[in-house]
Design an enzyme around this catalytic site. Structure first.
Site, PDB file in Angstrom:
ATOM      1  N   CYS A 100       0.884  -1.168   0.000  1.00  0.00           N
ATOM      2  CA  CYS A 100       0.000   0.000   0.000  1.00  0.00           C
ATOM      3  C   CYS A 100       0.919   1.214   0.000  1.00  0.00           C
ATOM      4  O   CYS A 100       1.780   1.350   0.863  1.00  0.00           O
ATOM      5  CB  CYS A 100      -0.880  -0.005   1.251  1.00  0.00           C
ATOM      6  SG  CYS A 100      -1.680   1.573   1.581  1.00  0.00           S
ATOM      7  N   CYS A 104      -3.326   7.679  -1.601  1.00  0.00           N
ATOM      8  CA  CYS A 104      -4.590   7.828  -2.350  1.00  0.00           C
ATOM      9  C   CYS A 104      -5.725   8.409  -1.533  1.00  0.00           C
ATOM     10  O   CYS A 104      -6.700   8.890  -2.102  1.00  0.00           O
ATOM     11  CB  CYS A 104      -5.038   6.479  -2.875  1.00  0.00           C
ATOM     12  SG  CYS A 104      -3.706   5.425  -3.400  1.00  0.00           S
ATOM     13  N   THR A 192      -3.786   5.108   7.426  1.00  0.00           N
ATOM     14  CA  THR A 192      -2.766   4.709   6.458  1.00  0.00           C
ATOM     15  C   THR A 192      -1.783   5.846   6.169  1.00  0.00           C
ATOM     16  O   THR A 192      -2.201   6.929   5.784  1.00  0.00           O
ATOM     17  CB  THR A 192      -3.466   4.287   5.148  1.00  0.00           C
ATOM     18  OG1 THR A 192      -4.329   3.201   5.444  1.00  0.00           O
ATOM     19  CG2 THR A 192      -2.491   3.874   4.085  1.00  0.00           C
ATOM     20  N   GLU A 259       0.224   1.956   9.470  1.00  0.00           N
ATOM     21  CA  GLU A 259      -1.028   2.537   9.970  1.00  0.00           C
ATOM     22  C   GLU A 259      -0.824   2.945  11.415  1.00  0.00           C
ATOM     23  O   GLU A 259       0.027   2.396  12.101  1.00  0.00           O
ATOM     24  CB  GLU A 259      -2.177   1.514   9.911  1.00  0.00           C
ATOM     25  CG  GLU A 259      -2.762   1.316   8.533  1.00  0.00           C
ATOM     26  CD  GLU A 259      -1.938   0.430   7.645  1.00  0.00           C
ATOM     27  OE1 GLU A 259      -1.173  -0.391   8.200  1.00  0.00           O
ATOM     28  OE2 GLU A 259      -2.013   0.550   6.408  1.00  0.00           O
ATOM     29  N   HIS A 294     -12.748   5.295  -3.011  1.00  0.00           N
ATOM     30  CA  HIS A 294     -11.682   4.437  -2.489  1.00  0.00           C
ATOM     31  C   HIS A 294     -11.895   2.974  -2.894  1.00  0.00           C
ATOM     32  O   HIS A 294     -10.942   2.228  -3.082  1.00  0.00           O
ATOM     33  CB  HIS A 294     -11.581   4.594  -0.968  1.00  0.00           C
ATOM     34  CG  HIS A 294     -10.167   4.396  -0.479  1.00  0.00           C
ATOM     35  ND1 HIS A 294      -9.083   5.037  -1.023  1.00  0.00           N
ATOM     36  CD2 HIS A 294      -9.659   3.594   0.492  1.00  0.00           C
ATOM     37  CE1 HIS A 294      -7.978   4.649  -0.414  1.00  0.00           C
ATOM     38  NE2 HIS A 294      -8.302   3.767   0.511  1.00  0.00           N
ATOM     39  N   TYR A 298      -9.171   0.507  -5.166  1.00  0.00           N
ATOM     40  CA  TYR A 298      -8.666  -0.841  -4.874  1.00  0.00           C
ATOM     41  C   TYR A 298      -8.552  -1.705  -6.132  1.00  0.00           C
ATOM     42  O   TYR A 298      -7.787  -2.664  -6.154  1.00  0.00           O
ATOM     43  CB  TYR A 298      -9.553  -1.521  -3.820  1.00  0.00           C
ATOM     44  CG  TYR A 298      -9.175  -1.165  -2.391  1.00  0.00           C
ATOM     45  CD1 TYR A 298      -8.931   0.150  -2.031  1.00  0.00           C
ATOM     46  CD2 TYR A 298      -9.062  -2.141  -1.408  1.00  0.00           C
ATOM     47  CE1 TYR A 298      -8.587   0.483  -0.742  1.00  0.00           C
ATOM     48  CE2 TYR A 298      -8.712  -1.823  -0.097  1.00  0.00           C
ATOM     49  CZ  TYR A 298      -8.478  -0.502   0.224  1.00  0.00           C
ATOM     50  OH  TYR A 298      -8.124  -0.184   1.509  1.00  0.00           O
ATOM     51  N   CYS A 301      -4.824  -0.405  -7.055  1.00  0.00           N
ATOM     52  CA  CYS A 301      -3.674  -0.690  -6.182  1.00  0.00           C
ATOM     53  C   CYS A 301      -3.530  -2.179  -5.885  1.00  0.00           C
ATOM     54  O   CYS A 301      -2.431  -2.720  -5.896  1.00  0.00           O
ATOM     55  CB  CYS A 301      -3.742   0.130  -4.899  1.00  0.00           C
ATOM     56  SG  CYS A 301      -4.954  -0.424  -3.692  1.00  0.00           S
ATOM     57  N   GLU A 448      -6.206  -5.529   4.558  1.00  0.00           N
ATOM     58  CA  GLU A 448      -6.710  -4.264   4.012  1.00  0.00           C
ATOM     59  C   GLU A 448      -7.682  -4.520   2.861  1.00  0.00           C
ATOM     60  O   GLU A 448      -8.647  -3.772   2.668  1.00  0.00           O
ATOM     61  CB  GLU A 448      -5.561  -3.364   3.552  1.00  0.00           C
ATOM     62  CG  GLU A 448      -6.037  -1.950   3.256  1.00  0.00           C
ATOM     63  CD  GLU A 448      -4.919  -1.015   2.867  1.00  0.00           C
ATOM     64  OE1 GLU A 448      -4.132  -1.391   1.990  1.00  0.00           O
ATOM     65  OE2 GLU A 448      -4.839   0.077   3.435  1.00  0.00           O
TER      66      GLU A 448
END
Ligand code: SF4
Ligand code: FE
Length: 484
Positions: A100, A104, A192, A259, A294, A298, A301, A448
């Site tokens: 990650c 973003c 994050t 995180e 978001h 995904y 990413c 995640e």
């Protein structure tokens, strides 16, 4: 010039006095701490790539506000092409970092705030849209990293928000209203990349009802503001980053996500930083739009990290000498099919994007939620196949220190050697497999995938809302010849 170099980025972080804790101790020098460096390296990559001609079109764009060249991570999407490039950029970044890469959240939040604050102002005559526009222009011009804070600790989920049954601070809320701003108290989980960010944007965790005005609050705040404390979350294998001889053992020694549980202990937020302050009817729209963006992200990413996982599986199959076995080829094809399905839904939800009242572009919510719901499952299957191909040695192999030992290193070399691969080469591939499946990258690739951007049930609720079951009933009635 609105683009910083990674060197300037590190210098800008070094100037901040932040409260970051790990294992009960304050990190005195966050810039040099081995636990924080891999996270920062991901973010540095977003600065470095902005200067590479081959990535210019994906990583940078032009601000519609200033006309300046800016980093796409701070961009407000003007059309569907921007939405498509966002997902392509995320896949590229996932491929480059195997992790990650943490930048973003602001892009997704910024676009949700841009359209929602516009609609709040139209209804209530407030001035959040201008406040937000000023903030995002500052982020673009100064090339800032901004973390996003959504999830409250919640405590007992069955208790009413703000009710008497539990500690009110379990949901971040306004504790005092002043002439010049508000004081907030509470905490946010799973933030994050926050330990390497300049600012954070905070928004409510869910839709709010009348009576919950104190909880319907959104704002931005620099991360060195008084009262903010970040407590880094543990990850499996995290302390390998603090060992002297563990370059191989890390699997991905350069990059990683981080995180933190972030505490807001009576933090003052000036009026000009507020983007929502008691308008309960807009909390849900803000959350839904952010989550939509978001969930679309995904599809980029996680597909990018999936590419690294497929590469790691192919590589270890080669070093194990099983590359030509038909069942291994079949598994690699299956991994690829699953991974590309994630990307398909990400791209599709961008292609079906629509213009909001504020003029920026929103992704298709049904497709973005389908995308994320697939992400809660397919990376697990991809990792299962990766473990199948790699073999048990990916979790039982000796350490790098054993390999380097003058006494026993020759044993490790002899017994870990693979097909046209010495022990170090094979160990590196195995440790990457371990890192993706069970190590620090697994935080970003597995759990995640399950809970980031909302747990599966949140997507199912959105799919129920967006599924148009009545319209589909009508289609069926028409075909079946059923009269109204
Ligand atoms: Fe970006 Fe993906 Fe990490 Fe979210 S999970 S910050 S979309 S890389
Ligand atoms: Fe995430």
């Amino acid at each position: 010039m609105a683009l910083m170099t990674s060197k300037e980025y590190i210098e800008s972080l070094a100037r901040m006095k932040r409260n970051i804790y790990f294992q009960g101790k304050k990190i005195e020098n966050p810039i040099n701490h081995p636990l924080l460096i891999p996270s920062r390296k991901c973010l540095e990559e977003t600065y470095d790539m902005a200067f590479m001609p081959e990535y210019e079109d994906l990583i940078t764009t032009t601000s519609q506000f200033t006309g300046h060249k800016i980093n796409r991570f701070n961009h407000i999407h003007r059309d569907r092409d921007d939405l498509i490039k966002k997902v392509k950029m995320q896949r590229l970044m996932g491929q480059r970092t195997g992790s990650c890469f943490q930048r973003c959240v602001i892009m997704d939040m910024a676009n949700a705030f841009y359209s929602t604050t516009y609609e709040i102002d139209k209804k209530y005559g407030t001035h959040y849209f201008d406040a937000f526009k000023n903030f995002i222009i500052k982020c673009q011009e100064e090339d800032l990293i901004v973390a996003g804070a959504l999830t409250d600790p919640k405590g007992d989920r069955s208790a009413v928000i703000g009710g008497e049954e539990q500690d009110k601070d379990l949901y971040l809320h306004v504790v005092e209203r002043r002439e010049d701003g508000v004081i907030v108290n509470g905490a946010k989980c799973h933030l994050t990349g926050i330990t390497n960010a300049h600012e954070v944007v905070v928004l409510p965790t869910q839709a709010m009802r009348p009576g919950q005005e104190d909880y319907a609050v959104a704002f931005h705040i620099p991360l060195d503001a008084e009262g903010i404390t970040m407590i880094i979350g543990r990850q499996s294998c995290d302390t390998r980053k603090m060992e002297d001889i563990a370059d191989i053992d890390l699997g991905n020694a350069k990059y990683g996500g981080i995180e933190a549980l972030t505490i807001f202990d009576n933090v003052f937020v000036p009026n000009e930083n507020l983007f929502l302050n008691g308008e309960t009817d807009f909390a849900g729209m803000l959350v839904e739009r952010f989550a939509g963006y978001h969930r679309n992200s995904y599809g980029g990413c996680k597909a990018g990290v999936g590419d690294v996982a497929i590469g790691a599986a192919s590589l270890i199959a080669q070093y194990n000498g099983t590359e030509n076995a038909s069942h291994v080829k079949d598994k690699l094809v299956e991994m690829t099919q699953l991974n590309e399905q994630l990307y398909c839904a990400g791209i599709a939800s961008s292609c079906e994007g629509w213009e909001t009242k504020a003029g920026n572009y929103m992704v298709d919510l049904l497709l973005a939620n389908v995308c994320k719901l697939n992400v809660t499952r397919y990376p697990y299957e991809i990792v299962r196949l990766l473990e199948d191909i790699a073999g048990g040695i990916m979790v039982t192999a000796p350490s790098e220190a054993d390999l380097r030992s003058p006494e026993i290193g020759h044993y490790v070399e002899k017994y870990l050697t693979g097909h046209e691969a010495d022990a170090e080469t094979r160990l590196r591939a195995l440790r990457l497999c371990e890192n993706l499946a069970l190590g620090t990258a697994a935080v970003g690739y597995r759990t995640e995938s399950m809970h980031g951007a909302g747990s599966p049930q949140a997507q199912k609720i959105m799919i129920t809302r967006q599924g148009e079951f009545n319209r589909k009933k009508d289609l069926a009635k028409h075909i079946a010849g059923i009269a109204e």
